[in-house]
Design a protein around this motif. Sequence first.
Motif, PDB file in Angstrom:
ATOM      1  N   GLU A  86      -1.873  -7.248  -4.103  1.00 35.57           N
ATOM      2  CA  GLU A  86      -1.766  -5.833  -4.416  1.00 35.57           C
ATOM      3  C   GLU A  86      -0.681  -5.605  -5.459  1.00 35.57           C
ATOM      4  O   GLU A  86      -0.394  -4.475  -5.828  1.00 35.57           O
ATOM      5  CB  GLU A  86      -1.438  -5.047  -3.146  1.00 35.57           C
ATOM      6  CG  GLU A  86      -2.425  -5.248  -1.999  1.00 35.57           C
ATOM      7  CD  GLU A  86      -3.818  -4.729  -2.314  1.00 35.57           C
ATOM      8  OE1 GLU A  86      -3.949  -3.995  -3.316  1.00 35.57           O
ATOM      9  OE2 GLU A  86      -4.759  -5.053  -1.573  1.00 35.57           O
ATOM     10  N   ASN A 251      -6.681   4.750   0.135  1.00 31.93           N
ATOM     11  CA  ASN A 251      -5.543   4.111   0.792  1.00 31.93           C
ATOM     12  C   ASN A 251      -5.291   4.644   2.186  1.00 31.93           C
ATOM     13  O   ASN A 251      -4.917   3.886   3.084  1.00 31.93           O
ATOM     14  CB  ASN A 251      -4.277   4.301  -0.059  1.00 31.93           C
ATOM     15  CG  ASN A 251      -4.279   3.425  -1.294  1.00 31.93           C
ATOM     16  OD1 ASN A 251      -4.938   2.396  -1.319  1.00 31.93           O
ATOM     17  ND2 ASN A 251      -3.550   3.831  -2.314  1.00 31.93           N
ATOM     18  N   ASP A 255      -4.772   2.190   5.149  1.00 36.17           N
ATOM     19  CA  ASP A 255      -3.425   2.113   5.728  1.00 36.17           C
ATOM     20  C   ASP A 255      -3.456   2.364   7.225  1.00 36.17           C
ATOM     21  O   ASP A 255      -2.780   1.678   8.005  1.00 36.17           O
ATOM     22  CB  ASP A 255      -2.500   3.133   5.051  1.00 36.17           C
ATOM     23  CG  ASP A 255      -2.173   2.752   3.610  1.00 36.17           C
ATOM     24  OD1 ASP A 255      -2.540   1.641   3.201  1.00 36.17           O
ATOM     25  OD2 ASP A 255      -1.555   3.580   2.913  1.00 36.17           O
ATOM     26  N   GLU A 258      -4.890  -0.675   9.017  1.00 33.34           N
ATOM     27  CA  GLU A 258      -3.943  -1.785   9.047  1.00 33.34           C
ATOM     28  C   GLU A 258      -2.833  -1.543  10.071  1.00 33.34           C
ATOM     29  O   GLU A 258      -2.413  -2.472  10.761  1.00 33.34           O
ATOM     30  CB  GLU A 258      -3.340  -1.986   7.656  1.00 33.34           C
ATOM     31  CG  GLU A 258      -4.304  -2.572   6.641  1.00 33.34           C
ATOM     32  CD  GLU A 258      -3.698  -2.690   5.258  1.00 33.34           C
ATOM     33  OE1 GLU A 258      -4.293  -3.371   4.410  1.00 33.34           O
ATOM     34  OE2 GLU A 258      -2.627  -2.094   5.029  1.00 33.34           O
ATOM     35  N   GLU A 286       4.598  -0.946   5.939  1.00 26.36           N
ATOM     36  CA  GLU A 286       4.667   0.312   5.197  1.00 26.36           C
ATOM     37  C   GLU A 286       5.181   0.093   3.777  1.00 26.36           C
ATOM     38  O   GLU A 286       4.691   0.723   2.834  1.00 26.36           O
ATOM     39  CB  GLU A 286       5.561   1.300   5.947  1.00 26.36           C
ATOM     40  CG  GLU A 286       4.948   1.796   7.266  1.00 26.36           C
ATOM     41  CD  GLU A 286       5.913   2.607   8.088  1.00 26.36           C
ATOM     42  OE1 GLU A 286       7.137   2.589   7.760  1.00 26.36           O
ATOM     43  OE2 GLU A 286       5.480   3.257   9.053  1.00 26.36           O
ATOM     44  N   GLN A 289       2.382  -1.337   1.777  1.00 27.25           N
ATOM     45  CA  GLN A 289       1.393  -0.304   1.486  1.00 27.25           C
ATOM     46  C   GLN A 289       1.846   0.607   0.353  1.00 27.25           C
ATOM     47  O   GLN A 289       1.024   1.052  -0.458  1.00 27.25           O
ATOM     48  CB  GLN A 289       1.103   0.501   2.750  1.00 27.25           C
ATOM     49  CG  GLN A 289       0.319  -0.282   3.805  1.00 27.25           C
ATOM     50  CD  GLN A 289       0.172   0.470   5.115  1.00 27.25           C
ATOM     51  OE1 GLN A 289       0.903   1.426   5.380  1.00 27.25           O
ATOM     52  NE2 GLN A 289      -0.786   0.065   5.938  1.00 27.25           N
ATOM     53  N   ARG A 292       1.276  -1.246  -2.827  1.00 23.71           N
ATOM     54  CA  ARG A 292      -0.159  -1.259  -3.116  1.00 23.71           C
ATOM     55  C   ARG A 292      -0.622   0.101  -3.635  1.00 23.71           C
ATOM     56  O   ARG A 292      -1.480   0.173  -4.526  1.00 23.71           O
ATOM     57  CB  ARG A 292      -0.927  -1.623  -1.853  1.00 23.71           C
ATOM     58  CG  ARG A 292      -2.435  -1.683  -2.055  1.00 23.71           C
ATOM     59  CD  ARG A 292      -3.119  -2.178  -0.805  1.00 23.71           C
ATOM     60  NE  ARG A 292      -2.976  -1.216   0.290  1.00 23.71           N
ATOM     61  CZ  ARG A 292      -3.198  -1.523   1.566  1.00 23.71           C
ATOM     62  NH1 ARG A 292      -3.518  -2.752   1.905  1.00 23.71           N
ATOM     63  NH2 ARG A 292      -3.072  -0.609   2.512  1.00 23.71           N
TER      64      ARG A 292
END
Length: 380
Positions: A86, A251, A255, A258, A286, A289, A292
């Motif tokens: 990512e 996302n 997210d 995940e 986090e 993420q 990403r």
Amino acid sequence: MSVWDELGGQPAVVEQLKQAVNGDRLSHAWLFTGPPGSGRSNAAKAFAAALNCEREDVAERGCGQCPACLTILGETHPDVTFVRTEKVTITIDESRELVAKAGNRPATGRWRIIVVEDADRMAERTTNVLLKAIEEPTPRTIWMLCAPSPADVLVTIRSRCRPVGLRLPPAADVAALLIKRDGVDPALAQTVARAAQSHIGIARRLAKDPNARERRTATVRLPLALRGITAAVLMAEELTSIATDEAQSSNDERDAQEKIALLASLGAPETGTLPPAMRAQLKQLEDDQKRRAKRSITDSLDRTLTDLLSFYRDVLMVQLGHGVELVNVELSAEIEEFANNSSPEKTLARMDAINTTRRRIVTSNVAPLLAVEAMAASLI
């Protein structure tokens, strides 16, 4: 349903990989290339599943039903490693970990397989770390590298891999896959396959998300209202807003999934405060993420500009009188009127401006809004 059913519109590739599974020129290193949406990573995953399929009959391997096939397709098989990033590049440390893992014997399957989905995101120094492992692999290891084109991989790596070239499948094949695999309405499947320009992943998202379809329609209609510099500034703001909304929409769902999966794997309590060790792992997730999300906005803006490019592509087809089916059929009347008020030379210049902006956003640190404003001004 076999693992090969995911590779719609790629009969030559399927036949090549099936022959390799049967023992015909099975190489220790493979390079899967093709434009975005062609399914190169899906092809590598299907190939990995077929190689480790538990069926005794070689001709039946790739069944898609045995535990090995299911775990590889689900990316949980202990002998198959999938590598994607990512971030902007895959780091040297990550490459060294892959080399170490590639040296291990397979635990349960016939082969230990390393699938690098973003081989084009490796710098030269990083790729050189893999060179010896690919050049002299351990006996039961197979490398599968994926990249948009052979030129995106160092020649020293490319020369040691057996090539697998994929193409964008016809829109009809993408629609058929959506109907069979995802149960999409046939009329909608045809529409989104054409709108996605045969990009399988984008077509599936358009089919599943009405908001994504609305955002795309808003994008391709923007040139119709482009009359002056004020409209160009507003167009740039709208394009970046559409891209941001698209990225966040994608996302948010991923997210959340995940986070749920991580908490479940850690055995976290349903209520109350998490233990410090669990909080640390959740914080790491986090942070990953957030990194990403930054890249996904760039990728989404590139896709939004690709949708915008499809408008001018249709205009050019009308101007040249090729009789090719339009991508944006629902705007055929507006596109024809736009084409009549311009020239092929101007359309090509506008398409070049969009492609130049795409390259700037992806390869440099230019502020996306400023780059898109400059582009929009050149489209007036």
